[in-house]
Design an enzyme around this catalytic site. Structure first.
Site, PDB file in Angstrom:
ATOM      1  N   SER B 157      22.014  27.318 -19.815  1.00 56.60           N
ATOM      2  CA  SER B 157      22.198  25.924 -19.427  1.00 56.60           C
ATOM      3  C   SER B 157      23.554  25.733 -18.737  1.00 56.60           C
ATOM      4  O   SER B 157      23.878  26.469 -17.810  1.00 56.60           O
ATOM      5  CB  SER B 157      22.053  25.043 -20.676  1.00 56.60           C
ATOM      6  OG  SER B 157      21.955  23.696 -20.337  1.00 56.60           O
ATOM      7  N   ASP B 322      10.434  24.592 -19.768  1.00 57.54           N
ATOM      8  CA  ASP B 322      11.723  23.907 -19.592  1.00 57.54           C
ATOM      9  C   ASP B 322      11.596  22.949 -18.412  1.00 57.54           C
ATOM     10  O   ASP B 322      11.453  23.380 -17.278  1.00 57.54           O
ATOM     11  CB  ASP B 322      12.814  24.961 -19.328  1.00 57.54           C
ATOM     12  CG  ASP B 322      14.211  24.356 -19.210  1.00 57.54           C
ATOM     13  OD1 ASP B 322      14.333  23.110 -19.175  1.00 57.54           O
ATOM     14  OD2 ASP B 322      15.179  25.141 -19.162  1.00 57.54           O
ATOM     15  N   HIS B 355      13.695  23.461 -22.926  1.00 59.78           N
ATOM     16  CA  HIS B 355      15.015  23.951 -22.549  1.00 59.78           C
ATOM     17  C   HIS B 355      15.671  24.723 -23.697  1.00 59.78           C
ATOM     18  O   HIS B 355      16.381  25.701 -23.470  1.00 59.78           O
ATOM     19  CB  HIS B 355      15.870  22.747 -22.161  1.00 59.78           C
ATOM     20  CG  HIS B 355      17.209  23.095 -21.593  1.00 59.78           C
ATOM     21  ND1 HIS B 355      17.357  23.894 -20.476  1.00 59.78           N
ATOM     22  CD2 HIS B 355      18.459  22.758 -21.985  1.00 59.78           C
ATOM     23  CE1 HIS B 355      18.653  24.016 -20.207  1.00 59.78           C
ATOM     24  NE2 HIS B 355      19.341  23.351 -21.108  1.00 59.78           N
TER      25      HIS B 355
END
Lengths: 201, 389
Positions: B157, B322, B355
């Site tokens: 991320s 995601d 995610h």
């Protein structure tokens, strides 16, 4: 599907200029790229959809990009590679013609290998046995085969002529991917695996 | 007590604090006169200092990536699944470093730290820091540790964004980048979500323009809503449905606004527990760092041109479910790296965990990750290991 065996690695290697940039469509475990990197100092990437094969490429230190070839090569710019390779893959894709176009858009030259459905054994099994051929280069039954587009050497050359694709070099091999001079006399009858070096229209 | 830790854990770890007295110029134009970074290390540095790995944390992460601070800790560090002996980032081969980023609230200099000019907490006066600022500060940490180049910089991320920035800003100090569940820059929708999260905090009556420390309150409700919103974007629709469905806590509708559905209860719990461990001003800063991240912007919006600065070999990983940073965003990164003629491999991992999948030990993911890290380990010297730093 039979993996690439040494003799065809060597033939493809001989066709490729050292130091080229290569894109290998359906690169499997990366054996061809590894060979070309070592013997011809090429750089480039393999495209593969199978997760286990992707892992094997990574283990071998081969650049591999998870890609569904059916979705085309839109992530790659025109002319971005010297050669685009497609070994034993063309017969497994749905959009065969589009992928050939894509191949010669992204790469200046192409190398294609495929199992020849025109080999006498295939002809015999279909003509006399009345069954879909099962041979060493096409070992699957009709209902579970990944080879969804079966074609002969003459079919392929006709398609290339229709599209104006240049046939720069051609060789046929036997099922063990060996080169023998006799095969070249009647390639569509005797060749089990065909190798083509293609140029742009 | 140590023997009670799992065999693949790095065990007990102790954070270290490092003070930097040389001023740090920031992208916003201001300069931090000095700063502190808190960091942890796992494994041992080898003799030629070639086996160091930097872990970059995401929005709400910190320096405690693996192991336990105390024998009775209920949970290990935030990426303990990936770091330890026999894990993808194998501490038998690597010396692993993770710091809390500037602007954080877990020990490194940030809004809760005392501003030397005023003697009071920085609060909202703490400068807005960027991914590039973090990378610059992490380079100072590397200098201190005597690490001229990282064997790899790894993050998921926002952490993956730092790894990318490292390849561009310090090309000769990073040999590999592993960029997981990231994006080359935020989408409009990503920024929109961040803005709603910020507004939740900014509009909380207890926020007091960020000067809530001296009033002895925290913008609890705003931070909680921000975290709840964030959590929705970390999970997938399918994952939520599988885990919570439409289950009712009491088995019936009660016609009131207390939490009735299990998902409501879950989000409230996540929000509540976050308020206890995270600072609202830091949350605002972190979301801004995300919004501002755009390495292509320095190169006429040409990401490939940005990556032409880089030399590192890259592994890019995305997850099918995601939607915060979808696979398409990772493919943008791959496309730019290919156009820049850089070495890159890419794997898209099937998962239903959204995610958050980057934190999970998904077998397919770990096979790929491990295979890559074993290559990296193969390149570093296994000579005599230096004493633990």
């Amino acid at each position: 599907m039979p993996s690439l065996l040494r003799p065809d690695l060597k033939i493809i290697g001989d066709w490729i200029r050292p130091g080229s940039r290569i894109l290998d469509l359906g690169c499997g475990d990366g054996a061809l790229l590894a060979y070309l990197r070592e013997q011809r100092q090429v750089s480039g990437y393999g495209l593969e959809i199978d997760a286990d094969k992707i892992t094997r490429c990574i283990q071998a230190g081969i650049n591999v990009i998870h890609t569904d070839l059916e979705a085309g090569l839109s992530d790659f710019d025109d002319d971005s590679f010297d050669y685009v390779l497609m070994t034993q893959t063309l017969q497994t894709v749905r959009h065969t013609e589009r992928l050939l176009d894509e191949m010669l858009r992204v790469g200046r030259e192409g190398v294609v290998t495929f199992p020849n459905f025109g080999h006498w054994r295939c002809r015999l099994q279909l003509a006399l046995g009345g069954r879909m051929p099962v041979v060493k280069t096409l070992p699957h039954a009709w209902y579970n085969t990944p080879n969804i587009h079966l074609f002969t050497i003459r079919d392929f050359e006709q398609l290339c002529r229709d599209k104006g694709i240049q046939l720069l070099k051609c060789l046929v091999l036997d099922h063990a991917h060996r080169l023998s001079p006799g095969l070249q006399l009647f390639p569509n009858l005797l060749g089990e695996v065909a190798l083509y070096h293609l140029g742009r229209p | 007590m140590i023997s009670s830790f799992p065999p693949d854990s790095v065990g007990l770890v102790t954070p270290r604090m490092l003070r930097f007295d040389e001023p740090l110029p920031l992208d916003c134009g201001r300069t931090l006169p000095g700063f502190e970074l808190i960091y942890e290390t796992y494994g041992a540095l080898n003799a030629d200092r070639s086996n160091a790995i930097l872990i970059c944390h995401a929005l709400s992460g910190d320096h405690h990536a693996a192991g336990y601070h105390q024998a009775d800790d209920s949970k290990p560090g935030w990426w303990d699944t990936s770091i330890g002996p026999g894990k993808p980032i194998d501490t038998r081969h690597f010396f692993v470093v993770c710091c809390n980023n500037l602007g954080g609230c877990n020990g490194s200099t940030g809004p809760v730290s005392i501003n030397p000019d005023t003697g009071k907490p920085y609060g909202p006066d703490f400068p807005i820091v960027t991914v590039k600022d973090w990378v610059r500060s992490q380079a100072r940490l590397a200098d201190h540790l005597g690490i001229t180049d990282w064997a790899a910089v790894i993050g998921g991320s926002l952490g993956g964004m730092q790894a990318m920035q490292w390849t561009i800003d310090f090309p000769d100090r990073i040999r590999h980048a592993v960029v997981i569940a990231a994006a080359p820059r935020l989408s409009t929708q990503n920024i929109a979500f961040n803005e709603v999260a910020r507004q939740a905090i900014l509009s909380d009556p207890d926020f007091h323009e960020g000067h809530y420390y001296e009033r002895g309150v925290i913008p609890r409700r705003g931070l909680m809503v921000a975290r709840m919103l964030g959590h929705i974007t970390y999970l997938s629709d399918e994952g939520m449905r599988t885990k919570f469905g439409r289950e009712l806590r009491e088995g019936k509708l009660n016609f009131h606004f207390e939490s009735e559905f299990e998902i409501e209860s879950y989000l409230r719990y996540q929000g509540h527990s976050f308020v206890g461990r995270f600072d609202a001003n830091t949350y605002l800063l972190m979301t801004k760092a995300l919004d501002y991240f755009d390495p292509a912007a320095d190169f006429d919006n040409d990401l490939a041109a940005a990556f032409r600065q880089a030399q590192a070999r890259c592994l890019i990983i995305s997850f099918t479910s995601d939607w915060r940073f979808s696979s398409a965003r990772s493919r943008e990164i791959v496309k730019a790296l290919v156009a820049a003629k850089r070495d890159v491999s890419y794997a898209e991992i099937p998962s239903t965990q959204g995610h958050d999948a980057f934190l999970m030990p998904i077998p397919r993911y770990f096979e790929t990750f491990t295979a890559y890290m074993q290559r990296v380990a193969g390149e570093v010297s296994h000579d005599a290991i230096l004493a633990k730093t």
